[in-house]
Design an enzyme around this catalytic site. Sequence first.
Site, PDB file in Angstrom:
ATOM      1  N   GLY A   1       0.705  -1.241  -0.148  1.00 35.75           N
ATOM      2  CA  GLY A   1       0.057  -0.009   0.085  1.00 35.75           C
ATOM      3  C   GLY A   1       0.980   1.218   0.040  1.00 35.75           C
ATOM      4  O   GLY A   1       0.248   2.289  -0.107  1.00 35.75           O
TER       5      GLY A   1
ATOM      6  N   GLU B   1       3.912  -7.175   1.457  1.00 35.17           N
ATOM      7  CA  GLU B   1       3.285  -7.244   0.082  1.00 35.17           C
ATOM      8  C   GLU B   1       3.283  -5.909  -0.898  1.00 35.17           C
ATOM      9  O   GLU B   1       2.245  -5.520  -1.268  1.00 35.17           O
ATOM     10  CB  GLU B   1       2.010  -7.703  -0.092  1.00 35.17           C
ATOM     11  CG  GLU B   1       1.720  -9.054   1.026  1.00 35.17           C
ATOM     12  CD  GLU B   1       0.209  -9.224   0.660  1.00 35.17           C
ATOM     13  OE1 GLU B   1      -0.523  -8.385   0.694  1.00 35.17           O
ATOM     14  OE2 GLU B   1       0.066 -10.749   0.877  1.00 35.17           O
ATOM     15  N   PRO B   2       4.416  -5.199  -1.144  1.00 38.27           N
ATOM     16  CA  PRO B   2       4.372  -4.151  -2.091  1.00 38.27           C
ATOM     17  C   PRO B   2       4.092  -4.453  -3.329  1.00 38.27           C
ATOM     18  O   PRO B   2       4.487  -5.594  -3.974  1.00 38.27           O
ATOM     19  CB  PRO B   2       5.813  -3.374  -1.744  1.00 38.27           C
ATOM     20  CG  PRO B   2       6.725  -4.590  -1.465  1.00 38.27           C
ATOM     21  CD  PRO B   2       5.587  -5.461  -0.662  1.00 38.27           C
TER      22      PRO B   2
ATOM     23  N   ARG C   1       2.661  -1.268  -6.039  1.00 40.00           N
ATOM     24  CA  ARG C   1       3.128   0.018  -6.743  1.00 40.00           C
ATOM     25  C   ARG C   1       4.506   0.382  -6.167  1.00 40.00           C
ATOM     26  O   ARG C   1       5.474   0.873  -7.414  1.00 40.00           O
ATOM     27  CB  ARG C   1       2.338   0.933  -6.288  1.00 40.00           C
ATOM     28  CG  ARG C   1       2.241   2.436  -6.821  1.00 40.00           C
ATOM     29  CD  ARG C   1       1.306   3.341  -6.263  1.00 40.00           C
ATOM     30  NE  ARG C   1       0.214   3.001  -6.002  1.00 40.00           N
ATOM     31  CZ  ARG C   1      -1.003   2.915  -6.664  1.00 40.00           C
ATOM     32  NH1 ARG C   1      -1.013   3.597  -8.083  1.00 40.00           N
ATOM     33  NH2 ARG C   1      -2.321   2.474  -6.376  1.00 40.00           N
TER      34      ARG C   1
ATOM     35  N   TYR D   1      -9.055   7.430 -11.029  1.00 31.27           N
ATOM     36  CA  TYR D   1      -8.534   7.618  -9.593  1.00 31.27           C
ATOM     37  C   TYR D   1      -8.209   9.272  -9.379  1.00 31.27           C
ATOM     38  O   TYR D   1      -7.843   9.723  -8.544  1.00 31.27           O
ATOM     39  CB  TYR D   1      -7.339   6.957  -8.985  1.00 31.27           C
ATOM     40  CG  TYR D   1      -7.726   5.524  -9.272  1.00 31.27           C
ATOM     41  CD1 TYR D   1      -8.478   4.484  -8.414  1.00 31.27           C
ATOM     42  CD2 TYR D   1      -6.674   4.906  -9.924  1.00 31.27           C
ATOM     43  CE1 TYR D   1      -8.714   3.308  -8.631  1.00 31.27           C
ATOM     44  CE2 TYR D   1      -6.860   3.602 -10.046  1.00 31.27           C
ATOM     45  CZ  TYR D   1      -7.944   2.920  -9.711  1.00 31.27           C
ATOM     46  OH  TYR D   1      -7.869   1.550  -9.766  1.00 31.27           O
TER      47      TYR D   1
ATOM     48  N   CYS E   1     -12.539   8.143 -26.870  1.00 35.57           N
ATOM     49  CA  CYS E   1     -13.911   8.985 -26.922  1.00 35.57           C
ATOM     50  C   CYS E   1     -14.412   9.294 -25.789  1.00 35.57           C
ATOM     51  O   CYS E   1     -15.593   9.095 -25.347  1.00 35.57           O
ATOM     52  CB  CYS E   1     -14.701   8.271 -27.974  1.00 35.57           C
ATOM     53  SG  CYS E   1     -14.009   7.901 -29.591  1.00 35.57           S
ATOM     54  N   GLU E   2     -13.650   9.789 -24.772  1.00 35.30           N
ATOM     55  CA  GLU E   2     -14.342  10.417 -23.424  1.00 35.30           C
ATOM     56  C   GLU E   2     -13.332  11.916 -23.206  1.00 35.30           C
ATOM     57  O   GLU E   2     -12.305  11.771 -23.202  1.00 35.30           O
ATOM     58  CB  GLU E   2     -13.926   9.278 -22.530  1.00 35.30           C
ATOM     59  CG  GLU E   2     -14.922   8.147 -22.353  1.00 35.30           C
ATOM     60  CD  GLU E   2     -14.895   7.266 -21.155  1.00 35.30           C
ATOM     61  OE1 GLU E   2     -15.201   6.243 -21.307  1.00 35.30           O
ATOM     62  OE2 GLU E   2     -14.540   7.874 -20.223  1.00 35.30           O
TER      63      GLU E   2
ATOM     64  N   TYR F   1       0.174  -0.882 -12.209  1.00 38.91           N
ATOM     65  CA  TYR F   1      -1.236  -0.602 -12.560  1.00 38.91           C
ATOM     66  C   TYR F   1      -1.574  -0.001 -14.117  1.00 38.91           C
ATOM     67  O   TYR F   1      -2.739   0.385 -13.905  1.00 38.91           O
ATOM     68  CB  TYR F   1      -1.925   0.025 -11.490  1.00 38.91           C
ATOM     69  CG  TYR F   1      -1.852  -0.764 -10.111  1.00 38.91           C
ATOM     70  CD1 TYR F   1      -2.547  -2.106  -9.837  1.00 38.91           C
ATOM     71  CD2 TYR F   1      -1.073  -0.040  -8.931  1.00 38.91           C
ATOM     72  CE1 TYR F   1      -2.202  -2.886  -8.761  1.00 38.91           C
ATOM     73  CE2 TYR F   1      -0.938  -0.954  -7.747  1.00 38.91           C
ATOM     74  CZ  TYR F   1      -1.751  -2.127  -7.589  1.00 38.91           C
ATOM     75  OH  TYR F   1      -1.303  -2.922  -6.738  1.00 38.91           O
TER      76      TYR F   1
HETATM   77  N1  LLP Z   1      -1.851  -6.819  -0.900  1.00 38.76           N
HETATM   78  C1  LLP Z   1      -3.041  -6.980  -1.390  1.00 38.76           C
HETATM   79  C2  LLP Z   1      -3.962  -7.943  -0.767  1.00 38.76           C
HETATM   80  C3  LLP Z   1      -3.671  -6.008  -2.232  1.00 38.76           C
HETATM   81  O1  LLP Z   1      -4.976  -6.202  -2.592  1.00 38.76           O
HETATM   82  C4  LLP Z   1      -2.756  -5.007  -2.863  1.00 38.76           C
HETATM   83  C5  LLP Z   1      -3.375  -4.108  -4.022  1.00 38.76           C
HETATM   84  C6  LLP Z   1      -1.623  -4.997  -2.550  1.00 38.76           C
HETATM   85  C7  LLP Z   1      -1.166  -5.939  -1.602  1.00 38.76           C
HETATM   86  C8  LLP Z   1      -0.663  -4.011  -3.247  1.00 38.76           C
HETATM   87  O2  LLP Z   1      -1.177  -2.641  -2.853  1.00 38.76           O
HETATM   88  P1  LLP Z   1       0.335  -1.673  -3.544  1.00 38.76           P
HETATM   89  O3  LLP Z   1       1.543  -1.823  -2.682  1.00 38.76           O
HETATM   90  O4  LLP Z   1       0.314  -1.839  -4.692  1.00 38.76           O
HETATM   91  O5  LLP Z   1      -0.534  -0.590  -3.042  1.00 38.76           O
HETATM   92  N2  LLP Z   1      -5.944  -0.640  -9.427  1.00 38.76           N
HETATM   93  C9  LLP Z   1      -5.305   0.420  -8.550  1.00 38.76           C
HETATM   94  C10 LLP Z   1      -4.576  -0.298  -7.345  1.00 38.76           C
HETATM   95  C11 LLP Z   1      -5.597  -1.215  -6.432  1.00 38.76           C
HETATM   96  C12 LLP Z   1      -4.563  -2.144  -5.455  1.00 38.76           C
HETATM   97  C13 LLP Z   1      -5.266  -3.219  -5.144  1.00 38.76           C
HETATM   98  N3  LLP Z   1      -4.603  -4.109  -4.251  1.00 38.76           N
HETATM   99  C14 LLP Z   1      -4.533   1.375  -9.046  1.00 38.76           C
HETATM  100  O6  LLP Z   1      -4.641   1.231 -10.603  1.00 38.76           O
HETATM  101  O7  LLP Z   1      -4.041   2.270  -8.536  1.00 38.76           O
END
Ligand code: LLP
Length: 434
Positions: free
Chosen positions: A254, A292-293, A295, A334, A363-364, A392
Site C-alpha cells: 500500500g 506485499e508491496p 506499486r 482515480y 472517446c471520453e 497498474y
Molecule cells: N496486497 C493486497 C492484498 C492487495 O490487494 C494489494 C493491492 C497489494 C498488496 C499491493 O498494494 P500496493 O503496494 O500496490 O499499493 N488498481 C489500483 C490499485 C489497486 C490496488 C489493489 N490491491 C490502481 O490502479 O492504482
Amino acid sequence: MSTAAATGAAEPVLEVFPPGTRRDGDGVLVIGGCRVDELAAAHGTPVLIVDEPHLRATARRYRAALAAAWPDAQVSYASKAFAATAMYRLMAEEGVWVDVAGLGELEVALAAGVDPATILVHGNAKGDDLIARALEAGVAYVVIDNLNDVDRLERHATREQPVLIRLNPDVAPATHEAMSTGGHESKFGLPAALARQAIARVRDAERLTLAGVHVHIGSQINDLTPFAESVRALRALVDELGIADVAVYDLGGGLGVPHLRGERVPTVEEYVAALADAAREHLPPGARILIEPGRSLVASAGVSLYRVVTVKRAAATFVAVDGGMGDNLEVSLYGQPFEAVLAAPVAPGARPPERCDVVGQHCESGDRLVAAAELPAPVIGDLLAVPVTGAYTYPMSNNYNGALRPPVLFVGDGEHRAVIRRETLADLVRRDVR
Ligand code: LLP
C-alpha cells in the site's frame, strides 16, 4: 531543447524519472542509457519503458531494509501491479516472493518459473479452479477472505496446506475510496465474528494449517500512521480471536509513490522502519513478517512514451497523443496527477512554453493524461514522456476504441529488450467468433 538541457542545469522534473535519466546533447531523453527516439523508431509508440536496473535496485532496497529491521521477514511482490513473465522472473531472481490474486496471475507466475513455495494466493472470489490449482502447485499460503474459501480448500486439499486469515482491521487510510480496503465496510477481509468461524473450521480441517494472519488497508497511501495503526489493530484482533500462537503476520502493501516533481512521499526505508517499529511494539518477537508491496516496487521504473498526433488550440491547447486511457487508467479511475515532458523535440529550435492539456485518443472527455502541463509549444510528431507509470498501467490496459495494448521494453546500461510485444490488429479479432 529545454533551457535546462541547453545549460546543463538539473531539470527538476527528471527527479520522478528512473535515476540516471538525462538528456543527450540534442535534448533527447535518455532512459537506462537508451535514447527514447531510437526506442520509438524501433518499437513504435505508445510504449512502456521500464528501467530494469532501477527495478532490481528497488527490490534490493526493500529486502535490505526489511532484513535489517526484522529477523524473520520476507518481501512478497503484489503482482497485480504488473503481472508479466519478465516481471515474475525478475522478482524471483531478486529473492522476492509473489502474491497472485487470480488464476491468470498464478498461471503466468508458474509458467515464468516462480517456485510455488514462494507464492501467496489472494482474492475475495477465488473459484474452485484457482483453489484447486494453487493446492496442486503447492503454494506457500492461501489467504482466506471468506468462509467459502474454507469450503473450497477443504474440498480440494489432498495434503497439508498452510493458510492465512485476512482480517478486517477497520483502519481506513486517506486515499482514493476505490483503493481503501481496510475499513469495516470493505468487501475484503473478515470481521472478528466471521474470522472466529473461519478459524474454528480451519482448526478442525484435516489438511489445513492456520499459519497466520493478514491485513491490507489500501493503496497509494502516503502517510505512515495508518500502517502502524493496522499492525496494532491486527494484534488486538489476534488476541481477541485467541490465535496468538500463529507465527506469520502478513502486513500487506500500500505504500504510495511520488508522481510529481517536489512531491514528498515516505521512502521504502521509512515505510519498512515504521512497520518494524509497530511490530516491535505490538507483535511477538518471533513473528515471521511478510510485506506485499506492489506499486512502490515497480511504479517508478516505468515511463510511458507517446507521440503527439494532433494539436488543437481551442478552449485549451489540447495535445492529443497516440495512447491514453487504453494504456493508463489511473487518471480516469482515480484522478491521479502525472507529469509530462517533451522527450524528443523534432525541431528543437526556440519554442515558447505553452500550457497544454495532454489528452488521449479515446472517446471520453475524462481521457486526459496530464492537465495544464507546461511544454515547449508542441508540434505533431513530438515524443512525450509520462513518468511513474510502472504500476497498474500494463495490467489494466484495454482495447477501448480498438487501441492496441503497447509493448513493454526493459532498458538498462544502454541496452533494451522487448519483454511484451505490441498487440496487433489481428489480435483484436482473434477471439471473435465469426
Ligand atoms: N496486497 C493486497 C492484498 C492487495 O490487494 C494489494 C493491492 C497489494 C498488496 C499491493 O498494494 P500496493 O503496494 O500496490 O499499493 N488498481 C489500483 C490499485 C489497486 C490496488 C489493489 N490491491 C490502481 O490502479 O492504482
